[in-house]
Design a protein around this motif. Structure first.
Motif, short mmCIF file in Angstrom:
data_model
loop_
_atom_site.label_atom_id
_atom_site.label_comp_id
_atom_site.label_asym_id
_atom_site.label_seq_id
_atom_site.Cartn_x
_atom_site.Cartn_y
_atom_site.Cartn_z
N UNK A 29 -2.48 3.40 -0.18
CA UNK A 29 -3.10 3.29 -1.41
C UNK A 29 -2.26 2.24 -2.38
N UNK A 30 -1.16 1.81 -2.00
CA UNK A 30 -0.58 0.71 -2.80
C UNK A 30 -1.29 -0.52 -2.15
N UNK A 31 -1.44 -0.84 -1.03
CA UNK A 31 -2.13 -1.90 -0.51
C UNK A 31 -3.59 -2.06 -1.13
N UNK A 32 -4.22 -1.11 -1.26
CA UNK A 32 -5.85 -1.08 -1.61
C UNK A 32 -5.64 -1.44 -3.09
N UNK A 33 -4.84 -0.93 -3.92
CA UNK A 33 -4.42 -1.09 -5.41
C UNK A 33 -4.12 -2.46 -5.56
N UNK A 34 -3.08 -3.18 -4.87
CA UNK A 34 -2.77 -4.40 -5.05
C UNK A 34 -3.90 -5.47 -4.77
N UNK A 35 -4.76 -5.24 -3.73
CA UNK A 35 -5.88 -5.84 -3.59
C UNK A 35 -6.89 -6.02 -4.34
N UNK A 36 -7.18 -4.76 -5.12
CA UNK A 36 -8.21 -4.71 -6.17
C UNK A 36 -7.85 -5.39 -7.10
N UNK A 37 -6.43 -5.49 -7.40
CA UNK A 37 -5.97 -6.13 -8.85
C UNK A 37 -6.08 -7.65 -8.51
N UNK A 38 -5.49 -8.07 -7.30
CA UNK A 38 -5.57 -9.63 -6.93
C UNK A 38 -7.03 -9.92 -6.96
N UNK A 39 -7.90 -9.29 -6.46
CA UNK A 39 -9.34 -9.73 -6.47
C UNK A 39 -9.99 -9.70 -7.66
N UNK A 40 -9.49 -9.03 -8.88
CA UNK A 40 -10.15 -9.02 -10.15
C UNK A 40 -10.93 -7.87 -10.32
N UNK A 41 -11.12 -6.86 -9.31
CA UNK A 41 -11.97 -5.81 -9.35
C UNK A 41 -11.48 -4.54 -10.30
N UNK A 42 -10.23 -4.56 -10.80
CA UNK A 42 -9.47 -3.72 -11.39
C UNK A 42 -8.36 -4.29 -12.27
N UNK A 43 -8.26 -3.80 -13.52
CA UNK A 43 -6.98 -4.28 -14.46
C UNK A 43 -5.63 -3.87 -13.90
N UNK A 44 -4.82 -4.68 -14.13
CA UNK A 44 -3.22 -4.13 -13.55
C UNK A 44 -3.10 -3.01 -14.26
N UNK A 45 -2.62 -1.83 -13.54
CA UNK A 45 -2.38 -0.64 -13.92
C UNK A 45 -1.02 -0.51 -14.80
N UNK A 46 -0.75 0.14 -15.72
CA UNK A 46 0.23 0.46 -16.58
C UNK A 46 1.38 1.11 -16.26
N UNK A 47 0.99 2.07 -15.10
CA UNK A 47 1.55 2.96 -14.22
C UNK A 47 2.03 2.53 -12.78
N UNK A 48 3.04 2.87 -12.37
CA UNK A 48 3.34 2.31 -10.95
C UNK A 48 2.93 3.45 -9.86
N UNK A 49 3.26 3.18 -8.75
CA UNK A 49 2.77 4.01 -7.59
C UNK A 49 3.78 5.49 -7.63
N UNK A 50 3.21 6.55 -7.15
CA UNK A 50 3.81 7.92 -7.35
C UNK A 50 4.45 8.19 -5.99
N UNK A 51 5.57 8.97 -6.31
CA UNK A 51 6.28 9.45 -5.21
C UNK A 51 5.35 10.24 -4.38
N UNK A 52 5.42 10.65 -2.97
CA UNK A 52 4.75 11.46 -2.21
C UNK A 52 4.97 12.83 -2.69
#
Length: 143
Positions: A29-52
């Motif tokens: 989940x973190x990996x896909x979020x980071x790749x989407x942000x770095x590729x400009x597909x999504x804006x930088x989220x204002x919240x961080x990853x969650x605990x499981x």
């Protein structure tokens, strides 16, 4: 002496970095979020990853995703993130020495750094792209 501890810590961390790399849900989940942000597909989220367990947030999103995005500006290979977290783990060894020397003595700093450098759990955990593994470095940096 610190140089020897860092060399041993580097050798233990960077030999066979793919060992113990299996990707669980929260890591991917973190990996896909980071790749989407770095590729400009999504804006930088204002919240961080969650605990499981529980769903509480670990970091502010901009802090974690900016840090985790650095290796993925060049590649989308998940091992880039693993190498990046390995570097943070090795830097933590040096930070432990600095903080322990400041709070106690240089001998205590060397002992604490040596224990962290050869800790099997820390070494195995550093080989994963997982958000909690950068907490020790930034906690020590804050001190």
């Amino acid at each position: 002496m610190l140089a020897t501890i860092l060399v041993v810590g580097a050798w233990l961390r960077f030999t066979e970095p793919g060992v113990f790399v299996f990707h669980e849900f929260d890591e991917m989940r973190d990996y896909h979020q980071v790749v989407r942000v770095t590729r400009g597909l999504e804006p930088m989220p204002t919240y961080g990853p969650t605990f499981t367990p529980g769903g509480a947030f670990q970091f502010p999103g901009n802090v974690y995703y900016i840090i985790a995005s650095l290796p993925f500006l060049l590649t989308t290979n998940p091992m880039a993130g693993v190498w990046f977290f390995l570097i943070f783990s090795l830097a933590t060894v040096g930070m432990i020495f600095v903080v322990a020397r400041r709070l106690f003595t240089a001998d205590v700093g060397l002992a604490a750094a040596a224990l962290y450098a050869v800790s099997p759990w820390v070494i195995l955990a550093a080989r994963k792209f997982h958000s909690p593994h950068i907490i020790p470095f930034f906690s020590l940096l804050w001190l």
